[in-house]
Design an enzyme around this catalytic site. Structure first.
Site, PDB file in Angstrom:
ATOM      1  N   PHE A 241     -51.996  14.162 -28.081  1.00 33.83           N
ATOM      2  CA  PHE A 241     -51.043  13.086 -28.393  1.00 33.83           C
ATOM      3  C   PHE A 241     -51.812  11.945 -29.040  1.00 33.83           C
ATOM      4  O   PHE A 241     -52.805  11.459 -28.481  1.00 33.83           O
ATOM      5  CB  PHE A 241     -50.340  12.553 -27.131  1.00 33.83           C
ATOM      6  CG  PHE A 241     -49.380  11.449 -27.457  1.00 33.83           C
ATOM      7  CD1 PHE A 241     -48.109  11.726 -27.947  1.00 33.83           C
ATOM      8  CD2 PHE A 241     -49.755  10.108 -27.324  1.00 33.83           C
ATOM      9  CE1 PHE A 241     -47.226  10.707 -28.288  1.00 33.83           C
ATOM     10  CE2 PHE A 241     -48.879   9.079 -27.663  1.00 33.83           C
ATOM     11  CZ  PHE A 241     -47.612   9.384 -28.140  1.00 33.83           C
TER      12      PHE A 241
ATOM     13  N   LYS B   9     -54.737   0.738 -25.604  1.00 29.54           N
ATOM     14  CA  LYS B   9     -53.985   0.438 -24.387  1.00 29.54           C
ATOM     15  C   LYS B   9     -54.605  -0.607 -23.461  1.00 29.54           C
ATOM     16  O   LYS B   9     -53.960  -1.585 -23.156  1.00 29.54           O
ATOM     17  CB  LYS B   9     -53.676   1.728 -23.636  1.00 29.54           C
ATOM     18  CG  LYS B   9     -52.575   2.516 -24.353  1.00 29.54           C
ATOM     19  CD  LYS B   9     -52.081   3.697 -23.576  1.00 29.54           C
ATOM     20  CE  LYS B   9     -50.831   4.277 -24.198  1.00 29.54           C
ATOM     21  NZ  LYS B   9     -50.995   5.555 -24.862  1.00 29.54           N
TER      22      LYS B   9
ATOM     23  N   ASP C   8     -60.217   9.681 -29.831  1.00 30.64           N
ATOM     24  CA  ASP C   8     -59.093   8.784 -29.522  1.00 30.64           C
ATOM     25  C   ASP C   8     -59.233   8.311 -28.073  1.00 30.64           C
ATOM     26  O   ASP C   8     -58.954   9.052 -27.139  1.00 30.64           O
ATOM     27  CB  ASP C   8     -57.779   9.547 -29.744  1.00 30.64           C
ATOM     28  CG  ASP C   8     -56.542   8.703 -29.423  1.00 30.64           C
ATOM     29  OD1 ASP C   8     -56.676   7.647 -28.771  1.00 30.64           O
ATOM     30  OD2 ASP C   8     -55.439   9.130 -29.818  1.00 30.64           O
TER      31      ASP C   8
HETATM   32  C1  LIG Z   1     -50.534   5.883 -26.160  1.00 30.48           C
HETATM   33  C2  LIG Z   1     -51.468   6.663 -27.015  1.00 30.48           C
HETATM   34  C3  LIG Z   1     -51.472   6.501 -28.408  1.00 30.48           C
HETATM   35  C4  LIG Z   1     -50.451   5.638 -29.113  1.00 30.48           C
HETATM   36  O1  LIG Z   1     -50.545   4.302 -28.801  1.00 30.48           O
HETATM   37  P1  LIG Z   1     -49.302   3.322 -29.131  1.00 30.48           P
HETATM   38  O2  LIG Z   1     -49.824   1.960 -28.803  1.00 30.48           O
HETATM   39  O3  LIG Z   1     -48.167   3.764 -28.277  1.00 30.48           O
HETATM   40  O4  LIG Z   1     -49.003   3.488 -30.561  1.00 30.48           O
HETATM   41  C5  LIG Z   1     -52.421   7.181 -29.141  1.00 30.48           C
HETATM   42  N1  LIG Z   1     -53.312   7.986 -28.547  1.00 30.48           N
HETATM   43  C6  LIG Z   1     -53.339   8.164 -27.220  1.00 30.48           C
HETATM   44  C7  LIG Z   1     -54.375   9.056 -26.624  1.00 30.48           C
HETATM   45  C8  LIG Z   1     -52.415   7.528 -26.411  1.00 30.48           C
HETATM   46  O5  LIG Z   1     -52.404   7.734 -25.087  1.00 30.48           O
END
Ligand SMILES: *Cc1c(COP(=O)(O)O)cnc(C)c1O
Length: 385
Positions: free
Chosen positions: A124, A238, A209
């Protein structure tokens, strides 16, 4: 509002530390932290003071100009992304969200002269079109096709399959150190080391990521640093602003020179208020030793849940304070709903996985009480639900 998340089950009006209050005056303990966002809990005084001071001084000037807060935060993020190779040249592009941080990284990969991206099954990476293109879940992808192309998916944690998928046409390998949305799946440090070796051997970028796993959540500034690896691209978001919207893409080494004037931009991103929030979060994590605390309390949480010996709990996985409680059945959504009714906020990223990601300031006593509440809730909800 558009119906993208279903009907919200609560309206929250106030938060303080780990506590939340809804519009009916009911109190909750937040074991989700706005989805791994509120690292310092709600209304943290240091973040509040930093945001207020910055907003009183200077709130926004656009990215035609720099601000001291932005530069200071960029320096910190460079340090986090190059923890295993201090002194490596690196540069930061600020964003307002995780998906935008990944969009930036995606555009950097296109400047390598190659287009193929090897992404992971179960991944994701966000909801904008580029991020959706490297996200495996067909429900998120298929309604929006055609997406940016030349992307292949390979089994997460399988180094042999990755080696077979990557060749000299590969621009980048993209992965999460732990797949949070896939139910907190940890492939282990050896997989990250293999990914680094495979990417390097083929002249491809390694893009990690850390949007969910970074900023102390898993016990380090990045979850990947524990493997000894240095990525070419690291994305954060986050935990960075404690709820004030901010993200960042850090490019290291040669990748740090790929974006040139005109290639990318954002009006708000990295504005001084967001940067001040990020600096305040980092300052408190350091001052209060929250990296270590995340590791210790996360391990305590996992071992206390295991010690329940509840037959409906198969395993507790993850690291630090990002944990997936794996059930033997598909009742996680029902258990999460029952937990909410008894005053605990968690979520179910998969039908058999409860995810907990409490603020890093959670207390040992709250961990104990959550484990007791989980045990009681599992007893009260049948596995047939
Ligand atoms: C939440 C998340 C995203 C996206 O972040 P947003 O601020 O919602 O756009 C991307 N990569 C990972 C691993 C995530 O958990």
């Amino acid at each position: 509002m558009m119906n993208t998340f279903g009907t919200p089950s609560r309206v929250f009006v106030r938060g303080e530390g780990t506590q939340l209050w809804d519009a009916d005056g009911r109190q909750y303990t937040d074991f989700l932290a706005g989805l791994a966002v509120n690292a310092l809990g709600h209304a943290h005084p240091a973040v509040l003071a930093a945001i207020t001071a910055q907003l009183s001084m200077l709130g926004h000037v656009s990215n035609f100009f720099a601000t001291p807060a932005q530069v200071a935060l960029a320096e910190r993020l460079v340090g986090f992304a190059t923890e295993n190779a201090p002194g490596t040249p690196a540069r930061v592009f600020f964003t307002n969200s995780g998906t935008e941080a990944n969009e930036c990284a995606f555009k950097v990969t296109r400047l390598t002269g190659r287009t193929r991206i090897v992404a992971m099954e179960g991944s994701f990476h966000g909801r904008t079109l580029g991020a959706v293109a490297i996200t495996a879940n067909p429900k998120y992808r298929e309604p929006f096709e055609p997406l940016p192309g030349d992307i292949v998916f390979t089994p997460y944690g399988d180094a042999d399959a990755l080696a077979a998928a990557v060749d000299e046409t590969t621009a980048a390998v993209v992965l999460e150190p732990i797949q949070g949305e896939n139910g907190v799946v940890d492939p282990g440090d050896e997989f990250l080391r293999a990914a680094r070796r495979i990417a390097t051997a083929n002249g491809a970028l390694l893009w990690i990521d850390e949007v969910q796993t970074g900023m102390g959540r898993c016990g380090g500034w990045t979850a990947s640093a524990a493997s000894g690896v240095t990525a070419d691209l690291v994305t954060f978001a986050k935990g960075l602003g404690n709820g004030f919207p901010i993200g960042a893409c850090v490019a290291t080494g040669e990748a740090s020179g790929l974006l040139q004037p005109g290639h990318h931009g954002s009006t708000y991103a990295g504005n001084p208020v967001a940067a001040a929030a990020g600096l305040a979060v980092i300052g408190v994590i350091e001052r209060d030793g929250l990296l270590r605390r995340a590791s210790e309390l996360g391990d305590a949480l996992a071992s206390r849940i295991a010690a329940l010996g509840n037959p409906r709990v198969q395993a507790v996985r993850g690291r630090g304070l990002l944990r997936g409680i794996v059930l033997a059945d598909e009742s996680a959504p029902a258990v999460v709903k029952a937990l909410l009714d008894s005053g605990w906020v968690a979520n179910a990223p998969r039908p058999h996985v409860i995810r907990v990601a409490p603020p890093l300031i959670v207390s040992p006593d709250e961990i104990e009480r959550f484990v007791a509440a989980l045990d009681a809730t599992l007893a009260a909800t049948s596995d047939a639900s």
